[in-house]
Design a protein around this motif. Sequence first.
Motif, short mmCIF file in Angstrom:
data_model
loop_
_atom_site.label_atom_id
_atom_site.label_comp_id
_atom_site.label_asym_id
_atom_site.label_seq_id
_atom_site.Cartn_x
_atom_site.Cartn_y
_atom_site.Cartn_z
N UNK A 101 38.40 42.95 27.92
CA UNK A 101 39.32 42.92 29.05
C UNK A 101 38.60 43.23 30.37
N UNK A 102 39.01 42.57 31.44
CA UNK A 102 38.41 42.85 32.75
C UNK A 102 39.42 42.53 33.84
N UNK A 103 39.08 42.93 35.07
CA UNK A 103 39.91 42.59 36.22
C UNK A 103 39.45 41.27 36.82
N UNK A 104 40.42 40.52 37.33
CA UNK A 104 40.09 39.32 38.10
C UNK A 104 40.97 39.31 39.35
N UNK A 105 40.38 38.86 40.46
CA UNK A 105 41.12 38.70 41.71
C UNK A 105 40.82 37.29 42.24
N UNK A 106 41.58 36.28 41.77
CA UNK A 106 41.32 34.92 42.23
C UNK A 106 41.76 34.76 43.69
N UNK A 107 40.91 34.12 44.48
CA UNK A 107 41.25 33.87 45.88
C UNK A 107 40.87 32.43 46.21
N UNK A 108 41.87 31.65 46.58
CA UNK A 108 41.65 30.23 46.83
C UNK A 108 40.85 29.63 45.68
N UNK A 109 39.70 29.00 45.97
CA UNK A 109 38.95 28.38 44.87
C UNK A 109 37.96 29.35 44.23
N UNK A 110 38.00 30.60 44.69
CA UNK A 110 37.01 31.57 44.20
C UNK A 110 37.60 32.45 43.10
N UNK A 111 36.86 32.62 42.03
CA UNK A 111 37.31 33.47 40.94
C UNK A 111 36.45 34.75 40.92
N UNK A 112 37.02 35.81 41.47
CA UNK A 112 36.29 37.09 41.53
C UNK A 112 36.66 37.87 40.28
#
Lengths: 211, 210
Positions: B182-193
């Motif tokens: 499991x991990x955190x993700x913060x998608x922003x526009x076309x970017x997958x952080x």
Amino acid sequence: MAQQTDTGAGPSAQESGSAGAQRSGSGGTGEAAVFSRFTRTECGDLGLSIDRTGQWHYQNSPIRRIELVKLFASVLSRDEDGQHWMTTPIEHGTVRVEDVAFIGVGIETEGVGPQRVVRIRTNLDDVVTLGPEASLRVVEADADGNPALYAPVRKGLEARLNRAVAYDLMVLALDADDPRPQGMAADTIGFWSSGHYFSLGTAVDGMDGEG
Amino acid sequence: MLINEQWLRDRLAARQGSGLRSDVAVALSLGLDPADGPRLGRPADEGTRAAAVLVPLVRRDAGLQVMLTRRTDHLHHHAGQISFPGGRLEDGDDGPVACALRETVEETGLDPRHVTVVGMLDDYVTVTGFRVTPVVAIVQPPFTLSPDSFEVAEVFEVPLAFLLDPRNHQKVARTVNGRPRPYYAIPYESYYIWGATAGMLMNLYNVLRD
């Protein structure tokens, strides 16, 4: 004559001497007690409090000077009823503490396996060495319903390990994969410190899913 | 949220030690069962390699923006990933701040005279075995960039307010090599952080939030 005088004076001198000694003995103790009772002011609530984050307040204003807070903490204790006291040579009063006096904010380790020593650093830079005399207290649900780990600091005072430190200990236990003491289940998650095995099994179960 | 430099300095100092300090800790906090295998890839006895990143907060009219890079696809480590400018500590580096600034210059071309360091987030140990010190800095425009085309495909900015909005914080349950990760993700526009960068941003969130 001289002998009579001597014998006459002897018992009397002895008597007065012993009586004097008794008087000065009991009087000394009594005086000391009276002295301390009258010079150390019983203040009741000192207007000091420590909130859940470990922040000290005076009359509900945060105390920003860390040196002052450390000084206060050095004369803090907790009695068996859980009441926190501040005791100085001249004052004795209560401090309101929301949870516990300290927060555990860091760990350092030395050695490996059963020879390992784990130290916990508090928000006020006290260092607690985990071992047989200083074991972790596991609380399944604290006031907020979250699981929590507590370590003894001194004079009845405890530190609640912050979430980061609790997970640091988990990661330590997982990474180290220490040999378990005889008779302990093979899937126990835990670690050694100062010759004492700390099991985190129940603490971890409760931590699952916490965001 | 009104963030000025002094407030940021004070808050970073006050909340030091409160962040989750590794990918493993984040995974545990997201419900990784310890029974599912203690290690997430890195041998325990291998130790960690020191690294540093810059967390650049760019002062724009619209509010603070976080500068990030997209790595080129051919890089061995972190190909195509979103990350802060930064890298491994080298012998000549005088500590993590120097390392983060040097790497930022090398990767983005940002001149250090625009950069004011205000503090650090807690060190963060990645599954790949790096111990990363995130150095937080205010960056004052106007500035020009000249990204290193070998390492960096793109330098871009994300509004800090977006990154700090809990509605944008996703908890992702993924299986890697047959094991839950499991991990955190913060998608922003076309970017997958995601991963370590998202983990460090979550630590930033916990430092800045009420």
